[in-house]
Design a protein around this motif. Structure first.
Motif, PDB file in Angstrom:
ATOM      1  N   ALA A 231       0.867  -1.177   0.000  1.00  0.00           N
ATOM      2  CA  ALA A 231       0.000   0.000   0.000  1.00  0.00           C
ATOM      3  C   ALA A 231       0.901   1.223   0.000  1.00  0.00           C
ATOM      4  N   SER A 232       0.680   2.129  -0.957  1.00  0.00           N
ATOM      5  CA  SER A 232       1.591   3.260  -1.063  1.00  0.00           C
ATOM      6  C   SER A 232       0.861   4.537  -1.437  1.00  0.00           C
ATOM      7  N   ASP A 233       1.298   5.604  -0.789  1.00  0.00           N
ATOM      8  CA  ASP A 233       0.825   6.941  -1.134  1.00  0.00           C
ATOM      9  C   ASP A 233       2.011   7.858  -1.404  1.00  0.00           C
ATOM     10  N   GLY A 234       3.210   7.281  -1.443  1.00  0.00           N
ATOM     11  CA  GLY A 234       4.408   8.062  -1.698  1.00  0.00           C
ATOM     12  C   GLY A 234       4.982   8.729  -0.458  1.00  0.00           C
ATOM     13  N   SER A 235       4.366   8.518   0.703  1.00  0.00           N
ATOM     14  CA  SER A 235       4.848   9.135   1.940  1.00  0.00           C
ATOM     15  C   SER A 235       6.148   8.485   2.397  1.00  0.00           C
TER      16      SER A 235
ATOM     17  N   ALA B  26       8.149   1.141   3.825  1.00  0.00           N
ATOM     18  CA  ALA B  26       7.457  -0.118   3.556  1.00  0.00           C
ATOM     19  C   ALA B  26       7.958  -0.733   2.262  1.00  0.00           C
ATOM     20  N   LEU B  27       8.287   0.107   1.293  1.00  0.00           N
ATOM     21  CA  LEU B  27       8.846  -0.367   0.024  1.00  0.00           C
ATOM     22  C   LEU B  27      10.117  -1.181   0.253  1.00  0.00           C
ATOM     23  N   THR B  28      10.978  -0.708   1.137  1.00  0.00           N
ATOM     24  CA  THR B  28      12.218  -1.436   1.441  1.00  0.00           C
ATOM     25  C   THR B  28      11.912  -2.844   1.929  1.00  0.00           C
ATOM     26  N   GLN B  29      10.915  -2.980   2.775  1.00  0.00           N
ATOM     27  CA  GLN B  29      10.538  -4.303   3.286  1.00  0.00           C
ATOM     28  C   GLN B  29       9.939  -5.175   2.178  1.00  0.00           C
ATOM     29  N   ALA B  30       9.155  -4.565   1.310  1.00  0.00           N
ATOM     30  CA  ALA B  30       8.581  -5.317   0.186  1.00  0.00           C
ATOM     31  C   ALA B  30       9.683  -5.850  -0.720  1.00  0.00           C
TER      32      ALA B  30
ATOM     33  N   ILE C 247       1.859  -5.078   3.014  1.00  0.00           N
ATOM     34  CA  ILE C 247       2.850  -4.228   3.665  1.00  0.00           C
ATOM     35  C   ILE C 247       2.357  -2.795   3.554  1.00  0.00           C
ATOM     36  N   ILE C 248       2.317  -2.118   4.698  1.00  0.00           N
ATOM     37  CA  ILE C 248       1.773  -0.767   4.737  1.00  0.00           C
ATOM     38  C   ILE C 248       2.562   0.061   5.733  1.00  0.00           C
ATOM     39  N   GLY C 249       2.752   1.310   5.403  1.00  0.00           N
ATOM     40  CA  GLY C 249       3.443   2.213   6.307  1.00  0.00           C
ATOM     41  C   GLY C 249       2.535   2.686   7.424  1.00  0.00           C
TER      42      GLY C 249
END
Length: 138
Positions: free
Chosen positions: A8-12, A18-22, A105-107
């Motif tokens: 889940a991403s909003d660019g924050s 969370a991207l790193t974990q994905a 995965i979500i921030g």
């Protein structure tokens, strides 16, 4: 293990963490695919630009996901982007449940425990209602 990963991403900044974990999880499984999910709340976007007609509102996120897509491309991780419309937590949970996602995965928004209980947050609601494991990244 985790072949179908939802990010889940909003660019924050929390979404970038969370991207790193994905990426780390996707590298562990040869055939893993990451689905980047971004949710547009039409009601809020219309109110923000003072429009009533949904066709007059830009429905795509700005360049917020570009960094996410670039990072996955550089790591040779297959991905797709899914743009959803509505309440973020409801739409993410619905997508997870209908698409055989192995992990979401979500921030985190970084709220303290009291604020999270009073206001609720997207990450909290997704973790509570999704039918798969959810990794919330600070």
């Amino acid at each position: 293990m985790y072949k179908n990963i939802l990010l889940a991403s909003d660019g924050s900044k929390h979404a970038i963490r969370a991207l790193t974990q994905a990426i780390n999880l996707a590298k562990e499984v040869e055939e893993a695919t990451v689905t980047i999910v971004s949710v547009v709340d039409r009601a809020k976007s219309k109110k923000a630009v003072g429009k009533d007609d949904k066709d007059e509102v830009i429905d795509t996120p700005s360049n917020a996901l570009r960094e996410t897509e670039d990072a996955l491309t550089q790591q040779n991780i297959p991905y797709k982007v899914q743009l959803l419309y509505g309440d973020a937590s409801e739409e993410i949970v619905d997508y997870i449940d209908k698409n055989q996602i192995d992990i979401g995965i979500i921030g985190s928004r970084g709220l303290n425990a009291l604020q999270e209980m009073v206001l609720g947050s997207v990450s909290h609601k997704v973790a509570k209602y999704a039918k798969c494991p959810i990794l919330i990244v600070k």
